[in-house]
Design a protein around this motif. Structure first.
Motif, PDB file in Angstrom:
ATOM      1  N   LEU A 124       0.855  -1.180  -0.143  1.00  0.00           N
ATOM      2  CA  LEU A 124      -0.121   0.017  -0.027  1.00  0.00           C
ATOM      3  C   LEU A 124       0.909   1.176  -0.063  1.00  0.00           C
ATOM      4  N   ASP A 125       0.933   1.877  -1.114  1.00  0.00           N
ATOM      5  CA  ASP A 125       1.594   3.383  -1.254  1.00  0.00           C
ATOM      6  C   ASP A 125       0.657   4.400  -1.322  1.00  0.00           C
ATOM      7  N   ILE A 126       0.769   5.225  -0.399  1.00  0.00           N
ATOM      8  CA  ILE A 126      -0.157   6.637  -0.467  1.00  0.00           C
ATOM      9  C   ILE A 126       0.714   7.522  -0.329  1.00  0.00           C
ATOM     10  N   SER A 127       1.837   7.546  -0.462  1.00  0.00           N
ATOM     11  CA  SER A 127       2.919   8.732  -0.481  1.00  0.00           C
ATOM     12  C   SER A 127       2.525  10.059  -1.243  1.00  0.00           C
ATOM     13  N   TRP A 128       2.922  11.156  -0.749  1.00  0.00           N
ATOM     14  CA  TRP A 128       2.897  12.391  -1.377  1.00  0.00           C
ATOM     15  C   TRP A 128       1.261  12.657  -1.546  1.00  0.00           C
ATOM     16  N   ASN A 129       0.754  12.509  -0.437  1.00  0.00           N
ATOM     17  CA  ASN A 129      -0.680  13.089  -0.578  1.00  0.00           C
ATOM     18  C   ASN A 129      -0.826  13.704   0.906  1.00  0.00           C
ATOM     19  N   ASP A 130      -0.960  15.046   0.546  1.00  0.00           N
ATOM     20  CA  ASP A 130      -0.895  16.033   1.880  1.00  0.00           C
ATOM     21  C   ASP A 130      -2.212  15.634   2.739  1.00  0.00           C
ATOM     22  N   VAL A 131      -3.288  15.296   2.081  1.00  0.00           N
ATOM     23  CA  VAL A 131      -4.679  15.144   2.724  1.00  0.00           C
ATOM     24  C   VAL A 131      -4.534  14.081   3.822  1.00  0.00           C
ATOM     25  N   ILE A 132      -3.618  13.065   3.665  1.00  0.00           N
ATOM     26  CA  ILE A 132      -3.521  12.084   4.437  1.00  0.00           C
ATOM     27  C   ILE A 132      -3.130  12.471   5.955  1.00  0.00           C
ATOM     28  N   GLY A 133      -2.406  13.671   5.952  1.00  0.00           N
ATOM     29  CA  GLY A 133      -2.138  14.173   7.192  1.00  0.00           C
ATOM     30  C   GLY A 133      -3.569  14.604   8.241  1.00  0.00           C
ATOM     31  N   GLY A 134      -3.634  14.071   9.290  1.00  0.00           N
ATOM     32  CA  GLY A 134      -4.947  14.422  10.168  1.00  0.00           C
ATOM     33  C   GLY A 134      -6.167  13.593   9.756  1.00  0.00           C
ATOM     34  N   ASN A 135      -5.922  12.510   8.652  1.00  0.00           N
ATOM     35  CA  ASN A 135      -7.067  11.436   8.355  1.00  0.00           C
ATOM     36  C   ASN A 135      -6.466  10.297   8.386  1.00  0.00           C
ATOM     37  N   LEU A 136      -5.198  10.059   8.946  1.00  0.00           N
ATOM     38  CA  LEU A 136      -4.554   8.772   8.685  1.00  0.00           C
ATOM     39  C   LEU A 136      -5.304   7.727   9.472  1.00  0.00           C
ATOM     40  N   HIS A 137      -5.940   7.891  10.697  1.00  0.00           N
ATOM     41  CA  HIS A 137      -7.034   7.072  11.426  1.00  0.00           C
ATOM     42  C   HIS A 137      -7.869   6.427  10.589  1.00  0.00           C
ATOM     43  N   VAL A 138      -8.565   7.128   9.674  1.00  0.00           N
ATOM     44  CA  VAL A 138      -9.688   6.592   8.713  1.00  0.00           C
ATOM     45  C   VAL A 138      -9.100   5.333   8.336  1.00  0.00           C
ATOM     46  N   LEU A 139      -7.884   5.146   7.635  1.00  0.00           N
ATOM     47  CA  LEU A 139      -7.165   3.942   7.215  1.00  0.00           C
ATOM     48  C   LEU A 139      -6.758   3.068   8.161  1.00  0.00           C
ATOM     49  N   THR A 140      -6.150   3.710   9.263  1.00  0.00           N
ATOM     50  CA  THR A 140      -5.610   2.690  10.191  1.00  0.00           C
ATOM     51  C   THR A 140      -6.572   1.733  10.963  1.00  0.00           C
ATOM     52  N   GLN A 141      -7.655   2.486  10.997  1.00  0.00           N
ATOM     53  CA  GLN A 141      -8.896   1.687  11.607  1.00  0.00           C
ATOM     54  C   GLN A 141      -9.451   0.344  10.682  1.00  0.00           C
ATOM     55  N   GLN A 142      -8.697   0.347   9.696  1.00  0.00           N
ATOM     56  CA  GLN A 142      -9.186  -0.681   8.622  1.00  0.00           C
ATOM     57  C   GLN A 142      -7.808  -1.761   8.369  1.00  0.00           C
ATOM     58  N   MET A 143      -6.849  -1.418   9.194  1.00  0.00           N
ATOM     59  CA  MET A 143      -5.570  -2.087   8.784  1.00  0.00           C
ATOM     60  C   MET A 143      -5.632  -3.569   9.194  1.00  0.00           C
ATOM     61  N   HIS A 144      -6.448  -3.969  10.082  1.00  0.00           N
ATOM     62  CA  HIS A 144      -6.642  -5.218  10.563  1.00  0.00           C
ATOM     63  C   HIS A 144      -7.086  -5.936   9.310  1.00  0.00           C
ATOM     64  N   ARG A 145      -8.007  -5.529   8.381  1.00  0.00           N
ATOM     65  CA  ARG A 145      -8.670  -6.102   7.045  1.00  0.00           C
ATOM     66  C   ARG A 145      -7.321  -6.687   6.102  1.00  0.00           C
ATOM     67  N   VAL A 146      -6.092  -6.073   6.351  1.00  0.00           N
ATOM     68  CA  VAL A 146      -5.132  -6.261   5.512  1.00  0.00           C
ATOM     69  C   VAL A 146      -3.790  -6.630   6.127  1.00  0.00           C
ATOM     70  N   SER A 147      -4.021  -7.738   7.078  1.00  0.00           N
ATOM     71  CA  SER A 147      -3.023  -8.263   7.908  1.00  0.00           C
ATOM     72  C   SER A 147      -1.795  -8.602   7.209  1.00  0.00           C
ATOM     73  N   LYS A 148      -1.768  -8.886   5.817  1.00  0.00           N
ATOM     74  CA  LYS A 148      -0.846  -9.666   5.204  1.00  0.00           C
ATOM     75  C   LYS A 148      -0.032  -8.610   4.501  1.00  0.00           C
ATOM     76  N   LEU A 149      -0.164  -7.442   4.786  1.00  0.00           N
ATOM     77  CA  LEU A 149       0.660  -6.204   4.245  1.00  0.00           C
ATOM     78  C   LEU A 149       1.900  -6.244   4.484  1.00  0.00           C
ATOM     79  N   LYS A 150       3.065  -6.237   3.525  1.00  0.00           N
ATOM     80  CA  LYS A 150       4.301  -6.379   3.563  1.00  0.00           C
ATOM     81  C   LYS A 150       4.961  -5.125   3.448  1.00  0.00           C
ATOM     82  N   ILE A 151       4.454  -4.041   2.534  1.00  0.00           N
ATOM     83  CA  ILE A 151       4.907  -2.693   1.992  1.00  0.00           C
ATOM     84  C   ILE A 151       4.071  -1.721   2.674  1.00  0.00           C
TER      85      ILE A 151
END
Length: 500
Positions: A124-151
């Protein structure tokens, strides 16, 4: 048996056939038999005491739920495809790349909604997207859904302190993570332990990139303490974090416990002479190191006078010491060390002006580097004698694998130096790039050596680029170059300063 093909319980009752259920799903009138039409010969007590097969109604409901779920999944997949198509991206081979997509807040929510449908996601690469700042929690709450993530790449996302905390929690549910890139996020500095303290002994992390994260001295101490837990670490990039120089003792100590490290980058970290001594002691433990970048540390000058540890890096392929204020003693020491680095493929010594008067012996030792592919000695105040030493090496065939040669910004080379160089250039059969440009403040006329340069280039089958900015071509040489371009060699680009 009844018309529906059922048997009594005593005979081994069977469920209705699939076509019956399918027709019911399509909306046709149910043909399941009514309760009263069943055989009444079954003993109720016996029936109650034995496991019962699902009734047709239960089968119908279960199948309907399954099909509804599949329909919902299909609809969600279509929405996901539309979302990715809108961004001009797609999820391919377990990889989702939304790097530099100008995501909006709504896009972040859509990305989060996308994750549950990608349970096998590995990158998962979401680099160079300023809007992630302050909104990362929206994604991290779903990280358990992609527990095989390597990168996971989050460079330049303007992460906030709250994002950093959320990320630390998310890493707990990513046991397979091998690469983490948080570069160019200033709020990581001072908060690094909140992110990485969950990494325990046996972590699978192989790549950790923290470029320009405003790391503090305390962060540096933490990195030193963390490294022994990262036994599989292969790439560590702490570049452009000037405050970690004060904690380099801890970092160097930790490096001794990373036997698999292949890439170490400390570009522009405010390193000093003392830093070189500390690192040199760690080099003895880094038997697998392939790339070492200490560039743009202007206070390193004088630190290489005794670098016995550097000489032990027998597998080193890339060494970058540009703009390190190398002294005469440093050059003398490197003259003794570099011949021992027989695996070296890339060497950058540029922007070290003290080399000019002392590099003759160093360049003559290049003959001990049989696989050297890239040599950059730009802006080193080289003299004619230096060029002569370089040509002793070229003539004897010791740089036959050289592909890139950068001699630019060495304005002090005399006419004779350029002539002898160009006369022997044709021996570098693998050469693809050559740069002999002058510095921006200097303009000079090409001498007679230009004719030798053209002649040599015609004998170099792989060359595509010749940089010679700010060299002025008189009319006669302009005509020679135009004739050269017309002679089926137009694939070679001459980047020059113009015609006089």
């Amino acid at each position: 048996m009844s018309r529906t093909g059922k048997k009594s319980s005593s005979d081994g009752e069977t469920t209705p056939q699939a076509p019956l259920v399918n027709e019911s799903i399509k909306g046709s009138k149910s043909r399941f038999p009514k309760a009263g039409s069943r055989k009444e010969s079954i003993d109720p007590k016996t029936t109650d005491s034995q496991p019962q097969d699902k009734t047709p109604k239960t089968i119908f409901l279960d199948t309907a739920k399954t099909l509804a779920s599949e329909t919902e999944l299909g609809s969600r997949m279509e929405e996901n495809e539309w979302f990715l198509k809108k961004l001009g991206r797609k999820a391919i081979n377990k990889r989702l790349d939304l790097n530099n997509c100008r995501l909006t807040t709504a896009n972040v929510r859509e990305t989060a909604a996308l994750l549950p449908s990608l349970p096998d996601l590995e990158k998962l690469d979401i680099s160079w997207n300023d809007v992630i700042g302050g909104n990362l929690h929206v994604l991290t709450q779903q990280m358990h859904r992609v527990s095989k993530l390597k990168i996971l790449r989050l460079s330049s996302c303007r992460l906030t302190a709250d994002d950093v905390r959320a990320l630390g929690e998310a890493l707990k549910v990513l046991p397979e993570l091998e690469e983490l890139n948080l570069s160019w996020n200033s709020k990581v500095g001072g908060n690094l332990p909140l992110i990485l303290q969950t990494l325990q002994e046996g972590s699978k992390i192989q790549t950790l990139e923290l470029v320009d994260c405003t790391l503090t001295s305390e962060d540096g101490v933490f990195v030193g303490q963390l490294l022994p837990r990262l036994q599989k670490l292969e790439v560590l990039d702490l570049s452009i974090n000037r405050n970690i120089s004060g904690s380099l003792n801890s970092i160097a100590h930790g490096l001794k416990s990373t036997p698999n490290l292949k890439v170490l980058k400390l570009h522009s970290c405010g390193l000093s002479q003392k830093s070189v001594k500390l690192l040199d002691a760690a080099f003895r433990y880094l038997c697998e190191l392939r790339t070492l970048d200490l560039s743009c540390n202007k206070e390193l000058g004088g630190g290489f006078e005794d670098t016995a540890g550097l000489a032990t890096l027998e597998h080193l392929e890339g060494l970058d010491l540009r703009q390190c204020s190398l002294t005469a003693d440093d050059v003398l020491s490197l003259t003794q060390v570099i011949p021992l680095l027989s695996s070296l493929q890339e060497l950058d010594l540029s922007a070290n002006k003290e080399m000019g008067s002392y590099s003759e012996n160093l360049l003559s030792r290049l003959r001990f580097l049989p696989v050297l592919k890239s040599l950059i000695i730009s802006n080193c105040a080289l003299k004619c004698e230096t060029f002569t030493a370089l040509v002793s090496v070229i003539q004897t065939g010791h740089l036959v694998r050289l592909q890139k040669l950068d001699l630019s910004y060495n304005d002090g080379i005399c006419e004779a130096g350029w002539t002898i160089f160009c006369q022997n250039l044709w021996l570098l059969k693998e050469l693809t790039e050559l740069d002999i440009s002058l510095r921006p403040s200097t303009f000079r006329k090409c001498g007679q050596w230009f004719r030798h340069l053209l002649s040599a280039v015609t004998k170099l089958p792989k060359i595509t680029e010749v940089g010679m900015k700010r060299w002025l071509l008189p009319v006669s040489q302009e005509e020679e170059l135009q004739g050269f371009d017309q002679d089926h060699r137009s694939s070679i680009h001459f980047d020059h300063g113009g015609f006089q």
